[in-house]
Write a protein that holds these residues in place. Sequence first.
Motif, short mmCIF file in Angstrom:
data_model
loop_
_atom_site.label_atom_id
_atom_site.label_comp_id
_atom_site.label_asym_id
_atom_site.label_seq_id
_atom_site.Cartn_x
_atom_site.Cartn_y
_atom_site.Cartn_z
N GLY A 1 54.89 93.01 42.24
CA GLY A 1 53.96 91.88 42.27
C GLY A 1 52.70 92.15 41.46
O GLY A 1 52.20 91.28 40.75
N ASP B 1 54.95 87.39 50.78
CA ASP B 1 54.97 85.96 50.44
C ASP B 1 54.50 85.79 49.00
O ASP B 1 53.36 86.12 48.67
CB ASP B 1 54.06 85.18 51.41
N GLU B 2 55.39 85.28 48.16
CA GLU B 2 55.10 85.19 46.72
C GLU B 2 54.01 84.18 46.39
O GLU B 2 53.52 84.16 45.26
CB GLU B 2 56.39 84.87 45.96
N LEU C 1 51.06 85.65 44.72
CA LEU C 1 51.02 86.02 43.30
C LEU C 1 50.03 85.16 42.52
O LEU C 1 49.19 85.67 41.77
CB LEU C 1 52.43 85.92 42.69
N ASP D 1 58.74 93.10 52.09
CA ASP D 1 58.71 92.01 51.11
C ASP D 1 57.42 91.24 51.41
O ASP D 1 56.81 91.44 52.45
CB ASP D 1 59.95 91.11 51.25
N ILE E 1 56.96 84.29 39.60
CA ILE E 1 57.97 84.69 40.60
C ILE E 1 59.20 85.27 39.91
O ILE E 1 59.75 86.28 40.33
CB ILE E 1 58.33 83.49 41.51
N HIS F 1 61.54 93.46 40.61
CA HIS F 1 62.01 93.92 41.93
C HIS F 1 63.45 94.41 41.86
O HIS F 1 63.83 95.37 42.53
CB HIS F 1 61.89 92.81 42.98
N SER G 1 49.19 89.22 52.07
CA SER G 1 50.50 88.76 51.58
C SER G 1 51.55 88.66 52.70
O SER G 1 52.71 88.40 52.43
CB SER G 1 51.02 89.70 50.49
N GLN H 1 53.38 79.49 38.22
CA GLN H 1 53.91 80.15 39.41
C GLN H 1 55.42 80.46 39.35
O GLN H 1 55.83 81.58 39.65
CB GLN H 1 53.54 79.33 40.66
N ARG I 1 58.40 88.77 38.75
CA ARG I 1 58.32 89.67 39.91
C ARG I 1 59.73 90.00 40.41
O ARG I 1 60.03 91.15 40.73
CB ARG I 1 57.49 88.99 41.01
N ARG I 2 60.58 89.01 40.47
CA ARG I 2 61.93 89.25 40.98
C ARG I 2 62.75 90.10 40.01
O ARG I 2 63.54 90.94 40.44
CB ARG I 2 62.64 87.92 41.28
#
Length: 403
Positions: free
Chosen positions: A118, A383-384, A387, A381, A28, A35, A364, A24, A31-32
């Motif tokens: 995501g 909630d991660e 993912l 945005d 994240i 992003h 999400s 996880q 993904r960031r």
Amino acid sequence: MVSTVPNQSSVDLTQIRAEIRTLQPQIIEWRRHLHQHPELGFKELLTSEFVAQKLTQWGIEHQTGIAKTGIVATIKGDTVGPVLAIRADMDALPIQEENDVPYRSQHDGMMHACGHDGHTAIALATTYYLNQHRSDFAGTVKIIFQPAEEGPGGAQPMIDEEVLKNPDVDAIIGLHLWNNLPLGTVGVRSGALMAAVECFRCTILGKGGHGAMPHQTVDSIVVSAQVINALQTIVGRNVDPIQSAVVTVGELQAGTALNVIADTARMSGTVRYFNPDFEGYFGKRIEQIIAGVCQSQGASYELDYWRLYPPVINDGNMAELVRSVAVDVVETPAGVVPECQTMGGEDMAFFLQAIPGCYFFLGSANPQKDLAYPHHHPRFDFDETALGMGVEMFVRCVEKFCR
Ligand code: NI
């Protein structure tokens, strides 16, 4: 009968989930990173390079440069079996981000405001996981990283470049992070999930003149007002009320001064529907109405009408497979939501026209964390936590289908 002994599938579930949980923080981070570096359709160069670099690092067979920036990774299970494809889209939107987060967009005027960052991170993590667990499935999984979902559409060009061939893909799945559903839910249904998207632009050609002397003119504004009202009768009076459809005029431009009758008026709009039988219908009906109104008023017109995406139609068996997996992943039948249709469109539709498959929504939104803005909003945005759930959905679908 109630038993305290966990069945085989719940043991697998626990193991899969525990392992995905360890991934996880990495998911994240990916993904960031994505992003922070959003790119528009067919220009996903950094994104594509990021994905390819990971695949190379992990020693995973892949092909780059499909439909410009698309990538397909191929993972073979230890035994012979079916071929399942997983599709993720990679593109961002021309929106200036208004979120004040450490990972906010570094590209001016561009933003991952739909969650495709995501999707790419989920697909990457799924690829990584499957590569580590080749003995857990039979056959082959192809992971498709697709450009330009937001338009003009990267799915059809990828199909044209034969991503569904060699080996021939039997079925396809894909997901969309979905802020219309709360975190911890999955939206899945058989049949139509998302609508066909058609578009039009029309210019009404009248005859301009003095605002006080309308008898010398053909007022393009009055003609367009009649056209726009009449277009609403297509859904209101022509379409079977049991069916669903939308005709929206989203733009109207005319005139230069309050005392001048406008020579021309321009309008544009979009049509949405679920039932593929409507293909061809709305374009014809819209033109009939525009032509009829213009003729009655002495105006003429120019009309462009085009079909962007067909409806997203899920195969019954594949939807059932995804639904059964979702029940395990969200751990409560109430968390699997069949009432999740939307008039939004998606070019996943082209893959689902080519082969059976299922596209589903992964809840999400988390209002408690102020993560509930709608898609395409400058403060979107999600909630991660979703993912990891996305990876678990995909992995479990693979293990259920590829056997
Ligand atoms: Ni999207």
